[in-house]
Design a protein around this motif. Sequence first.
Motif, PDB file in Angstrom:
ATOM      1  N   PRO A 208       5.381  -5.705  -3.163  1.00 16.75           N
ATOM      2  CA  PRO A 208       4.175  -5.905  -2.360  1.00 16.75           C
ATOM      3  C   PRO A 208       4.345  -5.471  -0.899  1.00 16.75           C
ATOM      4  O   PRO A 208       3.450  -4.847  -0.325  1.00 16.75           O
ATOM      5  CB  PRO A 208       3.932  -7.415  -2.470  1.00 16.75           C
ATOM      6  CG  PRO A 208       4.589  -7.817  -3.737  1.00 16.75           C
ATOM      7  CD  PRO A 208       5.809  -6.954  -3.828  1.00 16.75           C
ATOM      8  N   ALA A 211       4.469  -1.676  -0.734  1.00 12.75           N
ATOM      9  CA  ALA A 211       3.123  -1.120  -0.875  1.00 12.75           C
ATOM     10  C   ALA A 211       2.338  -1.261   0.421  1.00 12.75           C
ATOM     11  O   ALA A 211       1.631  -0.331   0.848  1.00 12.75           O
ATOM     12  CB  ALA A 211       2.390  -1.815  -2.015  1.00 12.75           C
ATOM     13  N   ALA A 212       2.451  -2.432   1.061  1.00 13.24           N
ATOM     14  CA  ALA A 212       1.759  -2.639   2.334  1.00 13.24           C
ATOM     15  C   ALA A 212       2.288  -1.683   3.398  1.00 13.24           C
ATOM     16  O   ALA A 212       1.515  -1.141   4.204  1.00 13.24           O
ATOM     17  CB  ALA A 212       1.928  -4.084   2.787  1.00 13.24           C
ATOM     18  N   VAL A 269      -7.762  -7.153  -0.667  1.00  8.00           N
ATOM     19  CA  VAL A 269      -7.291  -5.946  -1.343  1.00  8.00           C
ATOM     20  C   VAL A 269      -8.460  -5.013  -1.657  1.00  8.00           C
ATOM     21  O   VAL A 269      -8.379  -3.786  -1.449  1.00  8.00           O
ATOM     22  CB  VAL A 269      -6.529  -6.312  -2.632  1.00  8.00           C
ATOM     23  CG1 VAL A 269      -6.154  -5.052  -3.406  1.00  8.00           C
ATOM     24  CG2 VAL A 269      -5.279  -7.124  -2.288  1.00  8.00           C
ATOM     25  N   LEU A 326       1.233 -13.075   1.950  1.00  7.54           N
ATOM     26  CA  LEU A 326       2.393 -12.940   1.070  1.00  7.54           C
ATOM     27  C   LEU A 326       3.602 -13.688   1.609  1.00  7.54           C
ATOM     28  O   LEU A 326       4.439 -14.179   0.852  1.00  7.54           O
ATOM     29  CB  LEU A 326       2.751 -11.458   0.894  1.00  7.54           C
ATOM     30  CG  LEU A 326       1.782 -10.603   0.076  1.00  7.54           C
ATOM     31  CD1 LEU A 326       2.158  -9.132   0.188  1.00  7.54           C
ATOM     32  CD2 LEU A 326       1.789 -11.042  -1.390  1.00  7.54           C
TER      33      LEU A 326
END
Length: 351
Positions: A208, A211-212, A269, A326
């Motif tokens: 995650p 990806a960010a 998202v 997150l």
Amino acid sequence: MTAPRTRSPAFGAIGAAGWAAFVLIGWTGLLVPSLIREVEHDFGQSDAGIGAFYLVYSIAYAGGSVLGGGLTERVGRRLVLVTALVSQGIGLLAQGIVPDWGVFMIAALPRGLGAGALDGGIQGLFLDAFAPAATGPLNGVHVAFSLGSLIAPVGIGALVATGVPWQALMLASAAVSLTTAVPFAAIGMPHGRHDRSAARAPVAIGLPLVAAGIAIAAYVASEVGLSSWLVRFLPTSLPVATGALTLFWLGLTAGRVVAARYGQRVDPVTLGVGASLVAAVALGLGVAAVAVGVGPSVGLSIALFTFAGFAFGPVYPTIMLIADRLYPGRAAAVTGLLAGIAVVGSVGYPP
């Protein structure tokens, strides 16, 4: 273990100081891009020389973002934010008085370090101070960044056209940066430090976060790439070219205003991905229109760049918000890390 987030008793002061700081870094980020023709002329530089400046500044900016986040967890936000503003002010002051291109380039280091630490630091401050309802304030403070970037091209272009030396604009910006450090030295704010005696969960580099990081780097490559070269790229007069850059930031500002008001109604998202795709299409069509030639195609490309700016509006703060969710309680480290990764986009495009 991090202390629970609470709303700071200086809620209003934090908002005002954060807005002032983000207007400032929005303005200073477009100083050289807006003055590119004057800087190239006075220092005898080509586009390659300016590209090298962008590269040095971007690397320093990334370093300041990451370093500022780590230092905040150790020494607290106040010292980091005040030092960042002073460092940026010193760099701007040097660039306004030095006659040598090499020194001008060296001065990009304290400028970039300070701006990077300020960028990540203010976002972490807002995430901590305004939790759990940080969507609106975070998009709102990015409106301030957009306002600074919006007024810079047209304001700088108008001042230079009336005969104001570009060095005077550097010196005035330095004075504002040093002055803005004063309220951060006085107001109450979440300190951002961690209890070093307790177990500390690391910010794991998982899928995650990767990806960010990729998303925010790609976004910055598009935004900063267009901002840095649009004035030089458009085959038109300086007033029209700087006006086009202003319109891009006007669209981006409007997008963030809308996101600050309504963004909490959409899944982060969905908002981030949808806005990125729309902006990518508009940006590609705008570049294609410029390649066609002068005349109506220039006007069409300017309109498309403006719409791309509107779609870009919520992307950066939305990615930060997703990362904060997150890794709850690690706003300083996460925002600093992502702000640093974001600059990878701006480091990659100059060559």
